[in-house]
Design a protein around this motif. Sequence first.
Motif, mmCIF file in Angstrom:
data_model
loop_
_atom_site.group_PDB
_atom_site.id
_atom_site.type_symbol
_atom_site.label_atom_id
_atom_site.label_comp_id
_atom_site.label_asym_id
_atom_site.label_seq_id
_atom_site.Cartn_x
_atom_site.Cartn_y
_atom_site.Cartn_z
ATOM 1 N N ASN A 112 -63.345 7.205 33.121
ATOM 2 C CA ASN A 112 -62.363 7.056 34.467
ATOM 3 C C ASN A 112 -62.219 5.762 34.975
ATOM 4 O OD1 ASN A 112 -61.069 9.276 36.089
ATOM 5 N ND2 ASN A 112 -62.992 10.377 35.825
ATOM 6 N N VAL A 113 -63.468 4.995 34.848
ATOM 7 C CA VAL A 113 -63.446 3.371 35.355
ATOM 8 C C VAL A 113 -62.411 2.696 34.156
ATOM 9 C CG1 VAL A 113 -64.760 1.534 35.857
ATOM 10 C CG2 VAL A 113 -65.244 3.670 36.902
ATOM 11 N N ALA A 114 -62.700 2.816 33.240
ATOM 12 C CA ALA A 114 -62.005 2.142 32.032
ATOM 13 C C ALA A 114 -60.692 2.443 31.945
ATOM 14 C CB ALA A 114 -62.788 2.555 30.589
ATOM 15 N N LEU A 115 -60.267 3.507 32.600
ATOM 16 C CA LEU A 115 -58.595 3.885 32.283
ATOM 17 C C LEU A 115 -57.708 2.756 32.437
ATOM 18 C CD1 LEU A 115 -56.854 6.557 31.568
ATOM 19 C CD2 LEU A 115 -56.983 6.879 34.098
ATOM 20 N N PRO A 116 -57.805 1.862 33.580
ATOM 21 C CA PRO A 116 -56.616 0.833 33.596
ATOM 22 C C PRO A 116 -56.745 -0.155 32.426
ATOM 23 C CG PRO A 116 -58.048 0.785 35.644
ATOM 24 C CD PRO A 116 -58.667 1.915 34.635
ATOM 25 N N LEU A 117 -58.107 -0.210 31.849
ATOM 26 C CA LEU A 117 -58.098 -1.465 30.723
ATOM 27 C C LEU A 117 -57.271 -0.907 29.412
ATOM 28 C CD1 LEU A 117 -61.847 -2.450 31.332
ATOM 29 C CD2 LEU A 117 -59.790 -3.307 32.080
ATOM 30 N N TYR A 134 -54.573 0.389 29.359
ATOM 31 C CA TYR A 134 -53.241 0.032 29.395
ATOM 32 C C TYR A 134 -52.933 -1.844 29.413
ATOM 33 C CZ TYR A 134 -52.413 4.763 31.105
ATOM 34 O OH TYR A 134 -52.669 6.059 31.091
ATOM 35 N N GLN A 135 -54.021 -2.124 29.195
ATOM 36 C CA GLN A 135 -54.218 -3.551 28.782
ATOM 37 C C GLN A 135 -54.221 -3.701 27.559
ATOM 38 O OE1 GLN A 135 -56.853 -5.949 31.165
ATOM 39 N NE2 GLN A 135 -55.710 -5.444 33.488
ATOM 40 N N GLY A 136 -54.561 -2.787 26.660
ATOM 41 C CA GLY A 136 -54.796 -2.847 25.365
ATOM 42 C C GLY A 136 -56.155 -3.175 25.010
ATOM 43 N N VAL A 137 -57.275 -3.141 25.913
ATOM 44 C CA VAL A 137 -58.428 -3.586 25.703
ATOM 45 C C VAL A 137 -59.108 -2.509 24.882
ATOM 46 C CG1 VAL A 137 -60.755 -4.000 26.958
ATOM 47 C CG2 VAL A 137 -58.715 -4.716 27.954
ATOM 48 N N ARG A 138 -60.005 -3.032 23.850
ATOM 49 C CA ARG A 138 -60.773 -2.332 22.898
ATOM 50 C C ARG A 138 -61.778 -1.219 23.425
ATOM 51 N NH1 ARG A 138 -58.921 -1.221 18.524
ATOM 52 N NH2 ARG A 138 -57.466 -2.804 17.863
ATOM 53 N N ARG A 139 -61.955 -0.134 22.943
ATOM 54 C CA ARG A 139 -62.856 0.871 23.383
ATOM 55 C C ARG A 139 -64.065 0.391 23.958
ATOM 56 N NH1 ARG A 139 -63.135 6.306 22.898
ATOM 57 N NH2 ARG A 139 -65.191 7.284 22.754
ATOM 58 N N ALA A 140 -64.935 -0.308 23.107
ATOM 59 C CA ALA A 140 -66.286 -0.919 23.380
ATOM 60 C C ALA A 140 -66.416 -1.852 24.314
ATOM 61 C CB ALA A 140 -66.828 -1.754 22.113
ATOM 62 N N GLU A 141 -65.252 -2.718 24.591
ATOM 63 C CA GLU A 141 -65.331 -3.526 25.671
ATOM 64 C C GLU A 141 -64.881 -2.883 26.867
ATOM 65 O OE1 GLU A 141 -65.831 -6.597 25.824
ATOM 66 O OE2 GLU A 141 -64.408 -7.389 27.600
ATOM 67 N N ARG A 142 -64.013 -1.742 26.696
ATOM 68 C CA ARG A 142 -63.691 -1.125 28.017
ATOM 69 C C ARG A 142 -64.978 -0.480 28.481
ATOM 70 N NH1 ARG A 142 -59.152 1.589 24.776
ATOM 71 N NH2 ARG A 142 -60.603 3.503 24.917
ATOM 72 N N ARG A 143 -65.874 -0.062 27.742
ATOM 73 C CA ARG A 143 -66.806 0.937 28.101
ATOM 74 C C ARG A 143 -67.923 -0.191 28.679
ATOM 75 N NH1 ARG A 143 -68.023 5.619 25.068
ATOM 76 N NH2 ARG A 143 -66.135 6.951 25.699
ATOM 77 N N ARG A 144 -68.033 -1.413 28.231
ATOM 78 C CA ARG A 144 -68.977 -2.351 28.645
ATOM 79 C C ARG A 144 -68.452 -2.914 30.188
ATOM 80 N NH1 ARG A 144 -69.585 -7.345 29.266
ATOM 81 N NH2 ARG A 144 -67.554 -8.037 28.686
ATOM 82 N N ARG A 145 -67.323 -3.077 30.305
ATOM 83 C CA ARG A 145 -66.699 -3.611 31.421
ATOM 84 C C ARG A 145 -66.897 -2.581 32.531
ATOM 85 N NH1 ARG A 145 -61.610 -6.918 30.202
ATOM 86 N NH2 ARG A 145 -61.075 -6.929 32.147
ATOM 87 N N ALA A 146 -66.437 -1.165 32.229
ATOM 88 C CA ALA A 146 -66.497 -0.361 33.237
ATOM 89 C C ALA A 146 -68.026 0.293 33.524
ATOM 90 C CB ALA A 146 -65.965 1.036 32.352
ATOM 91 N N ALA A 147 -68.918 -0.007 32.816
ATOM 92 C CA ALA A 147 -70.300 0.327 32.968
ATOM 93 C C ALA A 147 -70.847 -0.860 33.828
ATOM 94 C CB ALA A 147 -71.032 0.299 31.667
ATOM 95 N N GLU A 148 -70.401 -2.044 33.652
ATOM 96 C CA GLU A 148 -70.881 -2.994 34.562
ATOM 97 C C GLU A 148 -70.476 -3.141 35.983
ATOM 98 O OE1 GLU A 148 -69.944 -7.031 32.516
ATOM 99 O OE2 GLU A 148 -69.034 -7.417 34.276
ATOM 100 N N MET A 149 -69.082 -2.499 36.073
ATOM 101 C CA MET A 149 -68.337 -2.214 37.489
ATOM 102 C C MET A 149 -69.240 -1.364 38.284
ATOM 103 S SD MET A 149 -66.617 -3.845 39.125
ATOM 104 C CE MET A 149 -65.859 -5.186 37.935
ATOM 105 N N LEU A 150 -69.403 -0.206 37.302
ATOM 106 C CA LEU A 150 -70.289 1.023 37.947
ATOM 107 C C LEU A 150 -71.462 0.576 38.478
ATOM 108 C CD1 LEU A 150 -69.486 3.859 35.800
ATOM 109 C CD2 LEU A 150 -69.022 3.891 38.005
ATOM 110 N N GLU A 151 -72.035 -0.305 37.841
ATOM 111 C CA GLU A 151 -73.329 -0.884 38.165
ATOM 112 C C GLU A 151 -73.276 -1.613 39.542
ATOM 113 O OE1 GLU A 151 -77.346 -0.950 37.071
ATOM 114 O OE2 GLU A 151 -75.651 -0.830 35.454
ATOM 115 N N ARG A 152 -72.222 -2.425 39.651
ATOM 116 C CA ARG A 152 -71.862 -3.070 40.857
ATOM 117 C C ARG A 152 -71.768 -2.125 42.179
ATOM 118 N NH1 ARG A 152 -68.749 -7.727 40.315
ATOM 119 N NH2 ARG A 152 -68.148 -7.690 42.287
#
Lengths: 405, 233
Positions: free
Chosen positions: B107-112, B114-132
């Motif tokens: 869910n959190v990775a969804l906007p990424l 549409y930016q064409g971000v790769r899956r692993a990178e999406r997951r990483r950034r989403a996890a980081e933000m959920l941490e926050r």
Amino acid sequence: MTPFIVLSESLRSLGKNKVRTALSVLGIVIGIAAVITMVAVGEGAKRRVEREIATLGDDWILVAYWGVQRGGARRQQGIPPTLTREDADAIERECSAVRAATPVNRISFQAVSAYGNYQTPVVGTRPAYFDIRRWRAIEGREFNHDDMRMLNKVCCMGTTVSRELFGAMNPVGQTVRINRVAFEVIGLLEPKGVGSDGRDNDDMILIPFTSFERYLAGREASGTLMAAARHDETLAVAKQQIRDLLRQRHRLPDDVDDDFRIFDRSLTMQANAESSRTFNALLTTIASISLLVGGVGIMNIMLVSVTERTREIGLRMAIGADGAIILVQFLWEAIVLCGMGGVFGFGLGWVVSRLVAWNYGWDTVISYWMAGVAIAFATGVGLFFGFYPAWRASKLDPIDALRYE
Amino acid sequence: MSAPLIDIREAWKTYQVGEVLIPAVRGVSLTVSAGEFLAITGPSGSGKSTFMHLLGCLDRLSSGSYGFEGRRVHELSRRELARLRNQRIGFVFQSFNLLARTTIVDNVALPLIYQGVRRAERRRRAAEMLERVGLGDRLRHHSNQLSGGQQQRVAVARALVTRPGMLLADEPTGNLDSKTSTEIMGLFRTLNEQDGITVVVVTHEADIAAYARRHVAFRDGQLVQDRSGASAA
């Protein structure tokens, strides 16, 4: 790049609703399976006809001589005794589309055995005849060039003649008197049954052409010859070559009609093939309609899906999906649905064809290009019927979509 | 920063209903600097929702001008607006709007996506933000397994995962009880004060608006009050 990233989103939304996905695919599966089965049965029937024609040796060409036609009246000319022999040799030598040719002389005689007698056509011909008619001996052997050269008094006979003269006995090694000449039976020919012209193919005695001329025909010349086309050539080409060659050999000027006629069974064959093709096309059309119905089902389910997911679409738009991306996502869903339907439909069609083959003893032919066509066609159906729902989704206003209850 | 984050001048928005033109926003001008915490209040029908849609680039002005991070938003096409929303604006909605039967990290990775971000990178950034937002231990949970407050945290993480210039929250506590409302507003304040994220909250509740440092009130499609006040908490 983005269209393929969106594909994963499409797959995920399909995965969320497995029962619905499966049910909506079912329509396509059935449609594709029906088409595949019909094509398989049709191909099988075609293959079977072709094989029957081939085994019956029904793909011969018959050349019959008669007098020159002039001014509407047909003038019977004597046929020189050497004509058909030399023509046959020339045809074999010069017509590239012909694999074999032989003179055929046919006279009806009373054949007498130790057990009975029987009136039957006796045919004098060369060993090439067995190749032309794809005929072989099931007992004994066919006569060969040695028999020809040595004017052996040997014969091969069809099963009908054998039954009449020898009952259930094996005729090979027995003697048949034809026109008071004793011939040794050296071969019993495989039964061919009644041909498509209604004639009993097995009611016939075959004798080497040279022996036939010497002992039976006397001065009576052969009026026909038979030829067969090469496997990789069509009958039409072979016929044309024969005609051109014979006209040239008979020195016929351009304004004079042929002094012979060429017959073959291609017209009958074509008519048979045509009617089975028409019937099959009808069945395939009906099957295609069920595929169409499946496509409408997909469209319906996609419309429901778009309505149901209006808020999701609104959200996706709010966080940055433009109309084109939404369109692509829903289009992917429809394409994937139908593509899956194509794959499973091909599988089901394959199974059903096997069942039909096994249960009714029909020939069915599944070729693997059909799998490709089925999947491509199903995908096309998805693209076509998925477009409208996807377009509707892409035209939603994000604000309205987000508020949708 | 010298140029304001938001610079709206004489914004009008009119809707046509049959033959009648209904003005929802009538000549509003507003400037917001980066790092502000702004509450937009007003009774229903005051035009604050319409104004929020304009702010969020979900809708276009009928007349006037809108500058966001120096871009002339009122001149952008639909597609350009979508890209601007994707990259520079984070949305938080009253009803969370999470995808059901989807893990919260997706869910959190969804906007990424549409930016064409790769899956692993999406997951990483989403996890980081959920941490926050304090949900780092539930990445694999589905959104319907979470409480309302947790779902709204997921929505906040989704809004921030693209590192937008502005967080725009539309009645973010409307579906929450008072305790979780306090938590969410506290989260907004933390994000604003510690990370300097510009937050704009649209609400009709005074105690929610009280978390903001600047209050803007709407009535009948016009801006009737704009004051920077001491926060309530």
